[in-house]
Write a protein that holds these residues in place. Structure first.
Motif, PDB file in Angstrom:
ATOM      1  N   PHE A  27       0.835  -1.205   0.000  1.00 42.58           N
ATOM      2  CA  PHE A  27       0.000   0.000   0.000  1.00 42.58           C
ATOM      3  C   PHE A  27       0.867   1.253   0.000  1.00 42.58           C
ATOM      4  O   PHE A  27       0.632   2.188  -0.771  1.00 42.58           O
ATOM      5  N   LEU A  28       1.875   1.277   0.862  1.00 41.86           N
ATOM      6  CA  LEU A  28       2.760   2.437   0.946  1.00 41.86           C
ATOM      7  C   LEU A  28       3.546   2.615  -0.343  1.00 41.86           C
ATOM      8  O   LEU A  28       3.765   3.743  -0.807  1.00 41.86           O
ATOM      9  N   LEU A  29       3.964   1.498  -0.921  1.00 42.35           N
ATOM     10  CA  LEU A  29       4.686   1.544  -2.198  1.00 42.35           C
ATOM     11  C   LEU A  29       3.805   2.183  -3.271  1.00 42.35           C
ATOM     12  O   LEU A  29       4.236   3.084  -3.998  1.00 42.35           O
ATOM     13  N   GLY A  30       2.550   1.705  -3.372  1.00 41.54           N
ATOM     14  CA  GLY A  30       1.641   2.238  -4.379  1.00 41.54           C
ATOM     15  C   GLY A  30       1.302   3.700  -4.133  1.00 41.54           C
ATOM     16  O   GLY A  30       1.279   4.513  -5.063  1.00 41.54           O
ATOM     17  N   PHE A  31       1.047   4.043  -2.883  1.00 36.11           N
ATOM     18  CA  PHE A  31       0.725   5.424  -2.541  1.00 36.11           C
ATOM     19  C   PHE A  31       1.892   6.340  -2.892  1.00 36.11           C
ATOM     20  O   PHE A  31       1.707   7.386  -3.521  1.00 36.11           O
ATOM     21  N   ASP A  32       3.092   5.930  -2.501  1.00 33.65           N
ATOM     22  CA  ASP A  32       4.278   6.743  -2.762  1.00 33.65           C
ATOM     23  C   ASP A  32       4.519   6.909  -4.255  1.00 33.65           C
ATOM     24  O   ASP A  32       4.934   7.971  -4.719  1.00 33.65           O
ATOM     25  N   SER A  33       4.234   5.858  -5.020  1.00 33.94           N
ATOM     26  CA  SER A  33       4.467   5.907  -6.463  1.00 33.94           C
ATOM     27  C   SER A  33       3.510   6.857  -7.166  1.00 33.94           C
ATOM     28  O   SER A  33       3.898   7.565  -8.100  1.00 33.94           O
ATOM     29  N   ALA A  34       2.241   6.875  -6.725  1.00 31.38           N
ATOM     30  CA  ALA A  34       1.219   7.636  -7.446  1.00 31.38           C
ATOM     31  C   ALA A  34       1.026   9.044  -6.913  1.00 31.38           C
ATOM     32  O   ALA A  34       0.606   9.933  -7.653  1.00 31.38           O
ATOM     33  N   VAL A  35       1.308   9.268  -5.638  1.00 35.12           N
ATOM     34  CA  VAL A  35       1.002  10.569  -5.046  1.00 35.12           C
ATOM     35  C   VAL A  35       1.789  11.697  -5.716  1.00 35.12           C
ATOM     36  O   VAL A  35       1.322  12.839  -5.800  1.00 35.12           O
ATOM     37  N   ILE A  36       2.972  11.370  -6.233  1.00 35.51           N
ATOM     38  CA  ILE A  36       3.810  12.394  -6.870  1.00 35.51           C
ATOM     39  C   ILE A  36       3.142  12.951  -8.132  1.00 35.51           C
ATOM     40  O   ILE A  36       3.420  14.080  -8.543  1.00 35.51           O
ATOM     41  N   SER A  37       2.226  12.171  -8.739  1.00 36.14           N
ATOM     42  CA  SER A  37       1.557  12.642  -9.964  1.00 36.14           C
ATOM     43  C   SER A  37       0.772  13.924  -9.716  1.00 36.14           C
ATOM     44  O   SER A  37       0.688  14.787 -10.588  1.00 36.14           O
ATOM     45  N   GLY A  38       0.189  14.041  -8.537  1.00 35.25           N
ATOM     46  CA  GLY A  38      -0.557  15.247  -8.225  1.00 35.25           C
ATOM     47  C   GLY A  38       0.314  16.416  -7.823  1.00 35.25           C
ATOM     48  O   GLY A  38      -0.101  17.583  -7.906  1.00 35.25           O
ATOM     49  N   ALA A  39       1.531  16.102  -7.377  1.00 37.24           N
ATOM     50  CA  ALA A  39       2.440  17.147  -6.898  1.00 37.24           C
ATOM     51  C   ALA A  39       3.346  17.697  -7.995  1.00 37.24           C
ATOM     52  O   ALA A  39       4.104  18.641  -7.747  1.00 37.24           O
TER      53      ALA A  39
END
Length: 513
Positions: A27-39
């Protein structure tokens, strides 16, 4: 041959609970990977990034993952899977907090790399731990929990970004910092899981402690049969595997499968899609809000079809899922390339009026009434009229004002691609990697293959912004389609089926082959 599942009744709920806790690393891996797209937009402006600086700031987390890959296997062999995962959770917590508070580019990169080291550990050790506690008939589904949690993390990140994007001030800090909450939960939850029974026997010879854990998983008969299989495997091992052992002739088939599947999982562009999903949809003419909403749909599609993969992986098998998935991925990427290839770019008073930079608007005013077929012709004309900085701004932010494209076809293509990946290369790769390596070389092997997988991922992520701006989306998606076609051929020729076999049976099958 009588297997453990034939003679015992499993305590399935306990095994599932352990697997779900450990898979929170996914979960943390996926969150970390995708969250940067919004930033992306926020950090680009705040840190004044060029295309290559942006590519590295997004991809550096994978750079850190490569270091984590190299360290994770040997450390997990020496100190145990559980202890390494606890350290991983701490790294995620530190990274999320620090990256949200960063005030300089180097500081931001450092924080992201620390998170990458956590990713490198989580993506390798969590599946290995689950594979080592799971009974053969449940192993494919339980190992896939890690991939399920990865896609849940991706979906949650897209939702989080959507709700935080319009916050006043620097919303990107909130997007990145919120990850510290699940990271801390993961850190605490890991203290409740047992150590791997296989590791306890192989490294510490603590048979009694391993027996208690195995009895809790499947009862006394299961414990005795499993211990017997582990000890039978140990009896064949003369010494701990080294890097040179990976290239012995007897492991040739294993290494071809491992390196090949690790290569094609990333080279076909999945992380480019996840990291830059809003950017891609904006390239197709969407607004910022609609692009974030479409990214949410991408995340949900990934989640739903990962559930389908978990349901099918121990029924249909690994190889059929890979063949179906890579075939559909190829079709989807061709669809995306065709959609962008058929796009046109038109200038009018209305579209030029959307440019808030008066100097740029005046420089492009003589294009009023003109249309261009394809990005190459457009960029050639526009570049001659703008400064270097203005042209970069046009490619990144202004081009969406002028594009005419079948946006529905782009969305359908991306969703088909993500769905196909989610039932094939996504979960199946990690299931295979956790299954095919013999115990003797497992630690060093998963580190080397994981490092290679991260290297490919980093390369794709680093180059993607440049590809999108300079080659255009048509050629970019066309390249990925060709590579996906190669993946089909590789799976058909080299991948073997491991469904329903014990880890020891898989080892005997592949080494014999």
């Amino acid at each position: 041959m009588e297997t453990t599942d034939d003679v015992i009744k499993m305590n399935k709920s306990y095994t599932v609970l352990i697997s779900l806790i450990v898979a929170l690393g996914g979960f943390l891996l996926g969150f970390d990977s995708a969250v940067i797209s919004g930033a992306v937009k926020g950090i680009t402006v705040y840190f004044e990034m060029t295309e290559w600086m942006l590519g590295f700031s997004v991809g550096c987390v994978i750079f850190g993952a490569m270091a984590g890959n190299l360290m994770a296997g040997p450390l997990a062999d020496k100190f145990g899977r559980k202890k390494v995962l606890i350290v991983v959770a701490a790294l995620f917590t530190i990274s999320a907090t620090w990256s949200a508070l960063a005030t300089g580019y180097i500081e931001f990169i450092t924080a992201r790399i620390i998170g990458g080291i956590g990713i490198g550990g989580a993506i390798l050790i969590a599946p290995v731990y689950i594979a080592e506690i799971a009974p053969p008939k449940l192993r494919g589904s339980l190992v896939s929990f890690n991939q399920l949690n990865i896609v849940i993390g991706i979906s949650v990140a897209y939702f989080s970004n959507y709700f935080l994007v319009n916050l006043e001030g620097e919303s990107w800090r909130w997007m990145l910092g919120v990850e510290a909450i699940p990271a801390l939960i993961y850190f605490l939850a890991l203290f409740t899981v047992p150590r791997s029974p296989r590791w306890l026997i192989q490294k510490l010879n603590k048979v009694q402690l391993a027996r208690k854990i195995l009895q809790k998983i499947g009862g006394e008969e299961y414990a005795e049969i499993t211990i017997s299989e582990i000890q039978r495997g140990i009896a064949k091992k003369e010494k701990k595997g080294t890097l040179s052992d990976l290239f012995q002739n007897k492991y040739t088939t294993i290494m071809i499968i491992a390196f090949g599947i690790a290569f094609f999982q990333q080279i076909t562009g999945i992380n480019a899609i996840f990291y830059y999903a809003p950017t891609i949809f904006e390239q197709a003419g969407g607004t910022t809000d609609s692009s974030f909403l479409q990214a949410i749909v991408v995340g949900l599609t990934n989640l739903v079809f990962t559930l389908v993969a978990i349901w099918l992986i121990d029924k249909l098998g690994r190889k059929p899922l890979l063949l179906i998935g890579t075939t559909c991925m190829t079709i989807a990427l061709v669809m995306a390339a065709v959609a962008f290839n058929n796009a046109s770019y038109s200038f009018s008073g209305e579209t030029l009026g959307k440019i808030d930079d008066q100097e740029m608007r005046m420089a492009l005013s003589d294009l009023d009434g003109r249309s261009f077929e394809g990005q190459a012709a457009l960029f050639k004309e526009v570049e001659s009229k703008l400064t270097a900085n203005q042209f970069l701004d046009f490619k990144r932010n202004r081009i969406t004002n002028f594009i005419r494209i079948n946006a529905t076809l782009v969305l359908v293509a991306i969703l088909l691609y993500v769905a196909s990946f989610a039932i094939s290369l996504g979960p199946v790769m990690w299931t295979l990697i956790s299954e095919i390596f013999p115990s003797k070389i497992k630690g060093i092997a998963i580190s080397v293959v994981g490092f290679f997988n991260s290297l490919i991922s980093f390369s794709v992520t680093q180059v993607f912004p440049w590809e999108l701006s300079n080659l255009g989306p048509t050629i970019t998606f066309g390249i990925y389609a060709l590579l996906s076609l190669c993946a089909i051929l590789f799976v058909y020729k080299y991948v073997v089926e491991t469904k329903g076999k014990t880890l020891e049976e898989v080892e005997e099958l592949l080494i014999r082959k």
